[in-house]
Design a protein around this motif. Sequence first.
Motif, mmCIF file in Angstrom:
data_model
loop_
_atom_site.group_PDB
_atom_site.id
_atom_site.type_symbol
_atom_site.label_atom_id
_atom_site.label_comp_id
_atom_site.label_asym_id
_atom_site.label_seq_id
_atom_site.Cartn_x
_atom_site.Cartn_y
_atom_site.Cartn_z
ATOM 1 N N LEU A 27 0.817 -0.968 -0.133
ATOM 2 C CA LEU A 27 0.225 0.042 -0.331
ATOM 3 C C LEU A 27 0.586 1.465 -0.214
ATOM 4 O O LEU A 27 0.521 2.141 -1.135
ATOM 5 C CB LEU A 27 -1.107 0.294 1.109
ATOM 6 N N THR B 223 -8.521 -10.109 3.239
ATOM 7 C CA THR B 223 -8.356 -8.638 3.607
ATOM 8 C C THR B 223 -7.172 -7.994 2.732
ATOM 9 O O THR B 223 -7.113 -6.854 2.269
ATOM 10 C CB THR B 223 -7.591 -8.264 5.281
ATOM 11 N N VAL C 230 -7.374 -5.458 -0.237
ATOM 12 C CA VAL C 230 -6.683 -4.193 -0.621
ATOM 13 C C VAL C 230 -5.538 -4.589 -1.525
ATOM 14 O O VAL C 230 -5.760 -3.378 -2.413
ATOM 15 C CB VAL C 230 -5.726 -4.406 0.848
ATOM 16 N N ALA D 94 -8.130 -3.167 -4.174
ATOM 17 C CA ALA D 94 -8.426 -1.587 -4.417
ATOM 18 C C ALA D 94 -7.146 -0.937 -5.107
ATOM 19 O O ALA D 94 -7.237 0.273 -5.536
ATOM 20 C CB ALA D 94 -8.745 -1.167 -2.756
ATOM 21 N N ARG E 266 -7.349 6.416 1.431
ATOM 22 C CA ARG E 266 -6.155 5.798 2.176
ATOM 23 C C ARG E 266 -5.830 5.349 3.430
ATOM 24 O O ARG E 266 -5.529 4.282 4.140
ATOM 25 C CB ARG E 266 -5.220 6.453 1.656
ATOM 26 N N LEU F 58 -7.922 2.145 4.135
ATOM 27 C CA LEU F 58 -7.554 0.412 3.227
ATOM 28 C C LEU F 58 -6.032 0.597 4.127
ATOM 29 O O LEU F 58 -5.990 -0.987 4.861
ATOM 30 C CB LEU F 58 -6.377 1.043 1.882
#
Length: 185
Positions: free
Chosen positions: A78, A134, A138, A141, A165, A168
């Motif tokens: 991320l 999860t 993420v 996304a 953000r 997430l």
Amino acid sequence: MRDRILDCVEHMLIAGGADAIRLDAVAAKAGVSKGGLLHHFRSKQALLEGVLDRQVERFQAELPPPGSQPGAFTRAWLDATIPDTDVPAQAHSDQVAVALLAALSGGPEVLASFRRQYEAWQDRLADDGLDPSTAYLVRLAVDGWWLARLLNLAPPRDDLHRQVRARLTAMLEDGTNLQDGTNHP
């Protein structure tokens, strides 16, 4: 010289897409002879493959090694792909967009190479010590965020960018808690 050539190709990809990548144009922009360019990259495909390989290498350098604490790989994924603050689309710092453009424009072999790398990353995400759904959400996304950004399909901007953000990041925290049993849905 190789890095200077790849820098030029990246700028040209962001500014004009794959159609802007012509050997003579790249050589002129990089300030090298066409022969010098061909010494390092024999074709447009080789140029795009070089860009993708360099972007993957840079991305890999931002990711933690196997065996890191639970959730570390997904958090790094991320952090490495969606910056804390919104940056203008088509900025040269848009390294993920450069990699995606190179992968999509380099032909079937380049795309196949990127797919293999992505499978390895997905395996790392699935084994990251988080709730696997999860980690996958993420990743999806992030992928969607970049696709919307790359194609200018109404990507989240400014405060919405920060809110997405933050959501997430919260999902990552919840996923870690679900995995270690400290949070019960």
